[in-house]
Scaffold this motif. Structure first.
Motif, PDB file in Angstrom:
ATOM      1  N   ALA A  48       6.903  12.356  -7.748  1.00 45.35           N
ATOM      2  CA  ALA A  48       5.825  11.974  -6.835  1.00 45.35           C
ATOM      3  C   ALA A  48       5.923  12.319  -5.331  1.00 45.35           C
TER       4      ALA A  48
ATOM      5  N   TRP B 271      -6.458  11.322 -13.256  1.00 44.30           N
ATOM      6  CA  TRP B 271      -5.398  10.158 -13.164  1.00 44.30           C
ATOM      7  C   TRP B 271      -6.027   8.796 -13.319  1.00 44.30           C
TER       8      TRP B 271
ATOM      9  N   LYS C 281       2.098   7.425 -11.560  1.00 43.71           N
ATOM     10  CA  LYS C 281       1.781   6.019 -11.144  1.00 43.71           C
ATOM     11  C   LYS C 281       2.412   5.981  -9.770  1.00 43.71           C
ATOM     12  N   LYS C 282       3.607   6.402  -9.594  1.00 44.54           N
ATOM     13  CA  LYS C 282       4.306   6.238  -8.229  1.00 44.54           C
ATOM     14  C   LYS C 282       3.740   6.743  -7.097  1.00 44.54           C
TER      15      LYS C 282
ATOM     16  N   GLU D 204       0.742   4.364  -6.280  1.00 39.12           N
ATOM     17  CA  GLU D 204       1.330   2.952  -5.735  1.00 39.12           C
ATOM     18  C   GLU D 204       1.751   3.142  -4.400  1.00 39.12           C
TER      19      GLU D 204
ATOM     20  N   ALA E  23      15.551  11.506 -18.564  1.00 37.58           N
ATOM     21  CA  ALA E  23      15.318  11.522 -16.894  1.00 37.58           C
ATOM     22  C   ALA E  23      15.359  12.859 -16.282  1.00 37.58           C
TER      23      ALA E  23
ATOM     24  N   THR F 202       1.294   9.613 -16.136  1.00 35.75           N
ATOM     25  CA  THR F 202       2.562   9.996 -16.044  1.00 35.75           C
ATOM     26  C   THR F 202       3.468   8.828 -15.200  1.00 35.75           C
ATOM     27  N   PRO F 203       4.463   8.690 -15.443  1.00 30.33           N
ATOM     28  CA  PRO F 203       5.194   7.615 -14.376  1.00 30.33           C
ATOM     29  C   PRO F 203       4.938   8.175 -12.899  1.00 30.33           C
ATOM     30  N   GLU F 204       5.166   9.586 -12.892  1.00 36.56           N
ATOM     31  CA  GLU F 204       5.158  10.121 -11.512  1.00 36.56           C
ATOM     32  C   GLU F 204       3.982   9.791 -10.926  1.00 36.56           C
TER      33      GLU F 204
ATOM     34  N   ARG G 135      12.640  15.088 -17.621  1.00 35.10           N
ATOM     35  CA  ARG G 135      11.280  15.007 -16.931  1.00 35.10           C
ATOM     36  C   ARG G 135      11.610  15.405 -15.152  1.00 35.10           C
TER      37      ARG G 135
END
Length: 90
Positions: free
Chosen positions: A15, A47, A59-60, A63, A5, A55-57, A8
């Motif tokens: 985000a 994206w 997606k955040k 959202e 974490a 990437t998770p960021e 990353r």
């Protein structure tokens, strides 16, 4: 030992940083009485083309925009070349 974490967080935009860039463009467009912004530059443009690879960021970020009431979708147009972008509407 550096955790995954932490690595990353060090290696890429969060985000919040993506949202700051997007918010600045939205504010600029809204002041011009426009109702959407299209992001053709990397990393935003692809994206939603392949959500599995987001990437998770990313997606955040998407959202957070949707939770704030924005419509976020993929702008995609094929002519001689493909025009692909992230579109944010309000």
């Amino acid at each position: 030992m550096l955790t995954a974490a932490e690595a990353r967080e060090l290696s890429g935009p969060l985000a919040e940083e993506y949202l700051a860039v997007i918010e600045a463009k939205i504010r600029e467009a809204a002041e011009k009485k426009e109702r959407e912004v299209i992001f053709r530059d990397k990393p935003y443009c692809d994206w939603l083309y392949s959500p599995v690879d987001m990437t998770p960021e990313a997606k955040k970020t998407v959202e957070a925009l949707r939770e704030a009431g924005y419509l976020v979708d993929l702008y995609y147009r094929e002519t001689q070349f493909v025009d692909m972008a992230l579109r944010v509407k309000w």
